[in-house]
Design an enzyme around this catalytic site. Structure first.
Site, mmCIF file in Angstrom:
data_model
loop_
_atom_site.group_PDB
_atom_site.id
_atom_site.type_symbol
_atom_site.label_atom_id
_atom_site.label_comp_id
_atom_site.label_asym_id
_atom_site.label_seq_id
_atom_site.Cartn_x
_atom_site.Cartn_y
_atom_site.Cartn_z
ATOM 1 N N LYS A 64 0.863 -1.178 0.000
ATOM 2 C CA LYS A 64 0.000 0.000 0.000
ATOM 3 C C LYS A 64 0.900 1.229 0.000
ATOM 4 C CE LYS A 64 -3.848 0.321 2.423
ATOM 5 N NZ LYS A 64 -4.647 0.239 3.670
HETATM 6 C C1 E4P Z 1 -7.913 0.914 4.058
HETATM 7 O O1 E4P Z 1 -7.210 0.754 3.106
HETATM 8 C C2 E4P Z 1 -7.968 2.200 4.760
HETATM 9 O O2 E4P Z 1 -6.739 2.436 5.319
HETATM 10 C C3 E4P Z 1 -9.040 2.225 5.791
HETATM 11 O O3 E4P Z 1 -10.208 1.595 5.314
HETATM 12 C C4 E4P Z 1 -9.355 3.592 6.333
HETATM 13 O O4 E4P Z 1 -10.480 3.481 7.153
HETATM 14 P P1 E4P Z 1 -10.885 4.551 8.255
HETATM 15 O O5 E4P Z 1 -11.333 5.785 7.549
HETATM 16 O O6 E4P Z 1 -12.009 3.884 8.991
HETATM 17 O O7 E4P Z 1 -9.697 4.791 9.118
#
Ligand code: E4P
Length: 227
Positions: free
Chosen positions: A86
């Site tokens: 990522k």
């Molecule tokens: C996933 O890739 C993201 O990092 C995550 O879903 C962010 O979620 P949040 O807005 O609940 O922190």
């Protein structure tokens, strides 16, 4: 549509994998900071859980393209299989995508808030882009509509990049995003379980049971095969 679990809670993944059609797992630095007391152990456990062919998307923590590449390489070697680094959506991240792709490392570009960010990440070679639905809703920017625009753009330009919609707080968001034709969503275990239940489902199943018992008592259907 693929459903991934957005968590580092190994016991949740372990339990849900016994019945839920999970395609893989995602985490980010905030999730690991909140849910993991020992990151090395958590990543080792995620590797074990992914061994049957699940995707794993783990975020790099470096700030420079070179640092992101180095971490992506190490994580890719550690996980093997269907691993995705990522990479943050910024200038260093865009540089890192082409460096990672040159090394054969899959990339998911994260923290996407606009369709043009998604299209740019796609052109840079991203395998997935991750738009943040609830965070968009929290700035009155209609997260579902942003995902819809990204899906439409990708279809129109016939790009291979897939949309992994993220940041959900309720089932309506997940349902609406699913309707856009997104390729994948990543949700918490808690939210994922909410997909399964409805009181009328429970009531219908109870009715089947009592209708059956009233007529056939303790017999199971297979007891009656030869009668
Ligand atoms: C996933 O890739 C993201 O990092 C995550 O879903 C962010 O979620 P949040 O807005 O609940 O922190």
């Amino acid at each position: 549509m693929k459903i991934l679990l957005d968590t580092a809670r190994i016991e949740v993944i372990d339990e849900m994998m016994t019945y839920f059609p999970i395609a893989g797992f995602t985490t980010n630095p905030s999730i690991l900071a909140k849910e993991s007391s020992h990151v090395g152990t958590t990543l080792t456990e995620l590797r074990r859980l992914a061994a049957g062919g699940k995707m794993v998307h783990i975020q790099v923590t470096a700030d420079t393209a070179g640092g992101m590449l180095e971490q992506a390489k190490q994580l890719n070697d550690f996980f093997g299989g269907d691993f995705y680094a990522k990479i943050p959506m910024n200038i260093q991240g865009l540089k890192a995508i082409s460096l990672c792709k040159a090394e054969g490392i899959n990339c998911t570009v994260t923290a996407i808030f606009t369709p043009m960010q998604a299209l740019t990440a796609s052109m840079a070679g991203a395998d997935f882009v991750a738009p943040y639905v609830d965070r968009l809703d929290n700035i009155t920017s209609d997260g579902v509509n942003v995902v819809k625009e990204i899906v439409n753009l990708f279809n129109r330009h016939e790009v291979k990049t897939q949309v992994l919609a993220a940041s959900f707080k309720n089932m309506q968001q997940v349902y609406d995003v699913a309707s856009t034709g997104t390729h994948a969503v990543t949700v918490s275990g808690e939210l994922c379980k909410k997909f399964l239940f409805h009181p009328y489902t429970d009531k219908s199943l109870e009715d089947f049971k009592s209708d059956w018992a009233e007529k056939f008592g303790n017999h199971e259907i297979t007891d009656l095969l030869s009668l």
